[in-house]
Structure formats: C-alpha cells, structure tokens
Design an enzyme around this catalytic site. Structure first.
Site, PDB file in Angstrom:
ATOM      1  N   GLU A  66      -2.777 -16.537  -2.925  1.00  0.00           N
ATOM      2  CA  GLU A  66      -1.868 -15.576  -3.885  1.00  0.00           C
ATOM      3  C   GLU A  66      -1.487 -16.194  -5.046  1.00  0.00           C
ATOM      4  O   GLU A  66      -0.730 -17.180  -4.873  1.00  0.00           O
ATOM      5  CB  GLU A  66      -0.735 -14.951  -2.983  1.00  0.00           C
ATOM      6  CG  GLU A  66      -0.232 -13.872  -4.145  1.00  0.00           C
ATOM      7  CD  GLU A  66      -0.833 -12.818  -4.521  1.00  0.00           C
ATOM      8  OE1 GLU A  66      -0.693 -12.766  -5.722  1.00  0.00           O
ATOM      9  OE2 GLU A  66      -1.520 -12.255  -4.131  1.00  0.00           O
ATOM     10  N   ASP A  90      -9.115  -9.027  -0.395  1.00  0.00           N
ATOM     11  CA  ASP A  90      -8.471  -7.715  -0.670  1.00  0.00           C
ATOM     12  C   ASP A  90      -8.105  -7.644  -2.168  1.00  0.00           C
ATOM     13  O   ASP A  90      -6.881  -7.828  -2.395  1.00  0.00           O
ATOM     14  CB  ASP A  90      -7.158  -7.571   0.039  1.00  0.00           C
ATOM     15  CG  ASP A  90      -6.631  -6.367  -0.074  1.00  0.00           C
ATOM     16  OD1 ASP A  90      -6.986  -5.389  -0.730  1.00  0.00           O
ATOM     17  OD2 ASP A  90      -5.594  -5.937   0.802  1.00  0.00           O
ATOM     18  N   CYS A 148     -10.472  -0.867  -2.832  1.00  0.00           N
ATOM     19  CA  CYS A 148     -10.123   0.449  -3.423  1.00  0.00           C
ATOM     20  C   CYS A 148     -11.212   1.056  -4.432  1.00  0.00           C
ATOM     21  O   CYS A 148     -10.842   2.205  -5.242  1.00  0.00           O
ATOM     22  CB  CYS A 148      -8.602   0.487  -3.824  1.00  0.00           C
ATOM     23  SG  CYS A 148      -8.385  -0.601  -5.253  1.00  0.00           S
ATOM     24  N   GLN A 204       0.723  -1.205   0.023  1.00  0.00           N
ATOM     25  CA  GLN A 204      -0.047  -0.006   0.029  1.00  0.00           C
ATOM     26  C   GLN A 204       0.853   1.211   0.051  1.00  0.00           C
ATOM     27  O   GLN A 204       1.832   1.238   0.653  1.00  0.00           O
ATOM     28  CB  GLN A 204      -1.222  -0.095   1.168  1.00  0.00           C
ATOM     29  CG  GLN A 204      -1.758  -1.162   1.452  1.00  0.00           C
ATOM     30  CD  GLN A 204      -3.081  -0.801   0.466  1.00  0.00           C
ATOM     31  OE1 GLN A 204      -3.210   0.114  -0.408  1.00  0.00           O
ATOM     32  NE2 GLN A 204      -4.035  -1.646   0.396  1.00  0.00           N
ATOM     33  N   TYR A 232      -6.218 -13.155  -1.929  1.00  0.00           N
ATOM     34  CA  TYR A 232      -5.417 -12.057  -2.894  1.00  0.00           C
ATOM     35  C   TYR A 232      -4.537 -11.367  -1.700  1.00  0.00           C
ATOM     36  O   TYR A 232      -4.362 -10.277  -1.489  1.00  0.00           O
ATOM     37  CB  TYR A 232      -6.247 -11.021  -3.225  1.00  0.00           C
ATOM     38  CG  TYR A 232      -7.524 -11.699  -3.920  1.00  0.00           C
ATOM     39  CD1 TYR A 232      -7.332 -11.783  -5.381  1.00  0.00           C
ATOM     40  CD2 TYR A 232      -8.686 -11.490  -3.359  1.00  0.00           C
ATOM     41  CE1 TYR A 232      -8.626 -12.150  -6.091  1.00  0.00           C
ATOM     42  CE2 TYR A 232      -9.813 -12.121  -4.090  1.00  0.00           C
ATOM     43  CZ  TYR A 232      -9.847 -12.474  -5.241  1.00  0.00           C
ATOM     44  OH  TYR A 232     -11.021 -12.916  -6.101  1.00  0.00           O
TER      45      TYR A 232
END
Length: 540
Positions: free
Chosen positions: A323, A377, A404, A276, A302
């Site tokens: 992932e 996420d 987001c 981030q 994720y």
C-alpha cells in the site's frame, strides 16, 4: 425518417441499455441514448444533443412501459447523481450488471467464451451505504451533486445511506443557523463549511465537518451525541482553492479512543480511511477472496488498511500487503498487531516498485512462485501496464483481481492472460444497488505453470476510446485524486477533452452561459487531466 435535429421529439423503441443505465435505441441510422428509459419500452423523447455517431435524448413520455419498471422511492431520483437505476426492478438491475461484465470482457478483453456467474446480490438494496459525503453550499444548501455537475440538489435524506444521515443533515443545518455559519461558495472561495463527511461502521458513527478555518463544533457535537452517544466527531480544516474534499489538518472534537470490531477484527478507524461502502456485500466478497487463497503465500496489491489481507491470513500461510498511502499502511500495521496476526506483513510503497521486490523475496525463500496467490484490488483506473506485466510474468499459481470497473478490468486481464493465464471464474457482486456500478472478482490460473512466455503487447490494441469503454468523468477524476490527491472538476475535464478534440455526449447540466464566463482549467490541472487521458488511452 427525416434527419434528426436538436429539440426534435421522436418515438423510439428501446432495445438495449448503456453503461450508465440509460436506454439505447436506433433512429436515423444512429444510436440514441435516452436517460431514464428501459429496454423493451416504447417512449417519446426529446433530442438534446446531436453528434456524428450518436444522439442524446431525454425521456418525455412512456408509451409502453417495461415490466421491469418500478416507481422510484426517492423524490429527487433523476435530479441528483446518486442513483442510476432506481426505476428498475432489483432482479433486472442484477441482470444489467452481469451484462456489463460480460460485454466488457468480450468487447475489450476479447474473452468471448468467459463464463460470468450470476451477480451476488446485496441483502439490503436501500440504506446500505456506510459512508456519506455531502457538499454544503451557500444558503445552507446540503445535499448531493447533480449528475455531471457541481450543482447541489438539496435533500434532507438519502435512501442509500443509513438512517442516521437524516439526523446528521438536520443537526448540521440547525448548528449553522444558530451559529451564523455560511456554506461554501466555489466561485469566490468564501464561506465557513464545505462538506459533511461521515461513516457508520462497527456500530460507531464517525463524523467530520470540513470547514475553511478552525471553528468551534461543540454545539454540533452535542447534537450528534444526543442520537449517537458513542460517536466520534472531527473537525477537518480545508482552505485550499480547489475541489479536494478533505484538508490535511484534523482535530478530534469528541469520541472514544477504543477500536471497533469489523468482520471479527479489532479495527481503529479514521474518517478519511477507505472501506467498502456496503458492509454485507464486503463480508461476502472478502470471504470469497479468502476462500480462493487457502494455503500458500498471498500477496495483496493496493491493500489499503489491511482488512481483506487479515481475513486472507486466516487461510494462507503468509500474507504481504502492499500500500502506498502511509496512513492506510500504518492502520494495517496496527490491525495486525492488535489482532495478533503474525503471518501478515504490511509493505509501504508503490505497487509498481514493491511488487517485483516482494515476489523476488518469495522466490528466494521458496525457489519459485508456485503456491503463491496474487490479489489485485486497484482503484477504478486499474493497474498500469508495467504492473500487469509483472503479474503476468510472476509465475504465481493464481491471480485474484477485484475490480469496480469492468472496462479497465477487461483491459488488464487481456495483458495478464497474454503471459499464460486463463480465466477460471468471474463472479460479480452488487456492492452498489440502485447504481450502474458493479464489483467483479476474477480468478486466473496458469495454463502452463512451469513455462514463462515472452510476449509483446501492442497497447494500441487495448484502446478504450470506444463508446463501450471510454473513461467516465468520475473515473478520470478518481484516477487524478488517487495518484496525486488533487481534485478536478467535470468542467475542467470537459475543457481538456474538448482541447484534444474528443467527441462526447453533452452534459445534461451544461451551463447556458457563455464559455468565457466559466472558470478555465489552470495549466497545472491541464497536465494532470492529460496524464489521466493518456492512462485511459483516450489521447496519445
């Protein structure tokens, strides 16, 4: 009022704000989007595009200013695509972002009664970004792309980036001039240096120069070490004839091999790794998510390089992180090993395939999924319908969704909640001050914990082609890159959208040249863009 035509100059009262931060007004029975205008203002604007359902105008004069208007600090604000709302008072930015989340949940998800908390602010509203990626073009031009285009707006500084970005830009310019290296030309694929990519995290600067071939970066590395002695400098070679920023070949020029400490964890970083961009807000967000997942088993989909999962592991009994990117997965394995986190299990694979398997293993060990926390996420495109259905039917006690993109968040929540979940809390975080982006954390809980509900979701009802939810160019490009690691240009996206008859606002930076002089989208990229348009329900 007479019918509005292109190039008309009209006076308008701004009553709202669009998803990109532009002012919204009404004229001639239609919506008018005015970039740079704020709610509550009376403005004079020039119409640059007339569409059947809306018009687009550019601000010419502010007749009556909003009390929320401030003077932008950046000299290229409005020219480059880095900021959207730098002309807004920060408190007003937070209110705008909260409204984005509220509107998406209501209009797209159907959650009219969802209570959205106040936006958690960023302690730093400038100089907060730990990452930069600057295109380098012919003539030694280094800067940021103009909004919606690949035209470079030159700059010697970016007020969103850390202070070292000024020194890096100057060092690269001096190095190119002294060595005779030329910037990249996207038209004929010539030149030596394509991008400058850097991240400053954990007290260390990681710098990569992206070149079309192997070059000697000794002089540049010496300059960087002069102001950042602990820096890592890398050469990345990218000879592809597309818009992908990074190539596959990496060479470390200099720098230590030791890990850095990020959020209290020893972490080994790579210039291509994902983190981030706002350190302060990331710490708040990860701590918030960890607090929601105390006790029980947490499954993070994720999961990237595993930093959030490692923090959750301090509170949870056990953590699984899924992932698909092998480098990120390996970084998560190393993170767990280096920090002695023995209750964290990184899992390599696609979430759609691996999530049902991990959940099945948990049920086999525990008998059910009560006490299980699911953490989502995903990239800006959200999750697939199959993943949303897996989450909905999982029987997990809590679902924590970190997003987001309010539009895809609301779409996915509508599917998941159809299986018997309800929204317990909605908390936005201002990860990206001065922009029209917001990070949102939603906690879901089961309404009927012991009952599984079979439902059929009509995907047509989740259509996101309205003006409030239509995927942006960046969302379409991010989806393609995240899934296929292929970069497409805004021009190519526009050509494919035009092919399918999608009506949209004209780009402010459209070329005035004949379309025949523009490069045409290759067939293989047409297929990828069409796949993305289907994902966002913009075409069938």
């Amino acid at each position: 009022m007479d019918e509005i035509s292109k190039n008309d100059v009209i006076e308008l009262s701004v009553t709202g704000q669009g998803m990109d931060g532009e002012g919204v007004a009404r004229a001639d029975g239609k919506t008018v989007f005015i970039r740079g205008a704020l709610p509550g203002e009376r403005v004079r604007a020039k119409v640059i595009s007339v569409k059947p359902r809306f018009d687009v105008a550019i601000l010419e004069k502010i007749i009556a200013a909003s009390p929320d208007r401030v003077a932008p600090l950046c000299p290229v604000f409005g020219k480059c695509g880095g900021c959207d709302v730098q002309h807004m008072r920060y408190a007003a930015q937070l209110g705008f972002k909260r409204t984005l989340a509220i509107d998406a949940l209501k209009k797209i998800g159907g959650f009219a009664s969802a209570e959205v908390g106040e936006v958690i602010p960023s302690d730093e509203v400038f100089r907060y970004r730990n990452k930069l990626s600057l295109p380098v073009r012919r003539g030694g031009r280094i800067g940021l792309f103009a909004k919606g285009s690949h035209r470079v707006v030159e700059t010697s500084d970016c007020l969103l980036q850390y202070e070292n970005n000024r020194l890096l830009i100057a060092a690269l310019r001096d190095f190119m001039e002294s060595e005779g290296y030329e910037g990249y030309d996207e038209q004929d694929f010539s030149g030596d240096i394509r991008h400058l990519v850097a991240r400053e995290i954990g007290g260390r600067l990681y710098v990569a120069v992206v070149a079309t071939r192997s070059i000697d970066l000794g002089g540049f590395a010496s300059a960087v070490l002069g102001f950042s002695p602990d820096a890592e400098v890398w050469l990345n070679v990218n000879d592809r004839r597309d818009n992908v920023i990074l190539g596959a070949a990496w060479k470390k020029v200099c720098g230590p091999d030791s890990p850095v400490v990020v959020d209290g964890l020893k972490t080994s970083l790579h210039p291509a790794g994902f983190f981030q961009v706002n350190d302060g807000v990331r710490e708040k967000l990860y701590s918030f998510v960890a607090a929601l997942c105390s006790g029980g088993i947490a499954v993070e989909a994720y999961s990237g390089a595993g930093l959030m999962g490692a923090l959750v592991a301090k509170r949870a009994d056990e953590v699984y992180g899924i992932e698909i990117n092998r480098e990120a997965h390996e970084a998560a394995v190393k993170l767990a090993r280096d920090n002695g986190i023995d209750n964290m299990t990184p899992v390599l694979g696609d979430v759609a395939e691996m999530l049902p398997k991990v959940l099945g293993e948990i049920i086999e060990k525990r008998g059910d999924n009560r006490g299980t926390f699911l953490i989502l996420d995903p990239p800006r495109g959200g999750v697939s319908p199959s993943v949303a259905a897996t989450v909905g039917g999982s029987g997990a006690e809590n679902v924590v969704y970190v997003s987001c993109n309010p539009s895809t968040l609301a779409r996915d929540l509508r599917i998941i909640c159809g299986y018997g979940y309800e929204i317990a809390s909605v908390t936005p975080f201002d990860m990206f001050p001065q922009t029209a982006n917001v990070e949102t954390v939603v906690q879901l809980v089961r309404k009927i914990p012991d009952t599984y509900i079979d439902i059929t979701v009509d995907m047509d009802e989740l259509d996101l082609t309205s003006s409030e939810a239509k995927a942006t160019y960046e969302e379409i490009k991010d989806y393609i890159f995240d899934k296929h690691r292929v970069k497409v240009s805004s021009l190519y996206v526009a050509q494919v959208k035009q092919k399918h008859g999608i009506i949209e606002r004209d780009c402010y930076n459209n070329s005035k040249k004949d379309n025949t002089k523009q490069p045409q989208c290759p067939p293989e990229k047409v297929k990828l863009i069409e796949e993305a348009l289907r994902h966002f329900k913009m075409i069938l």
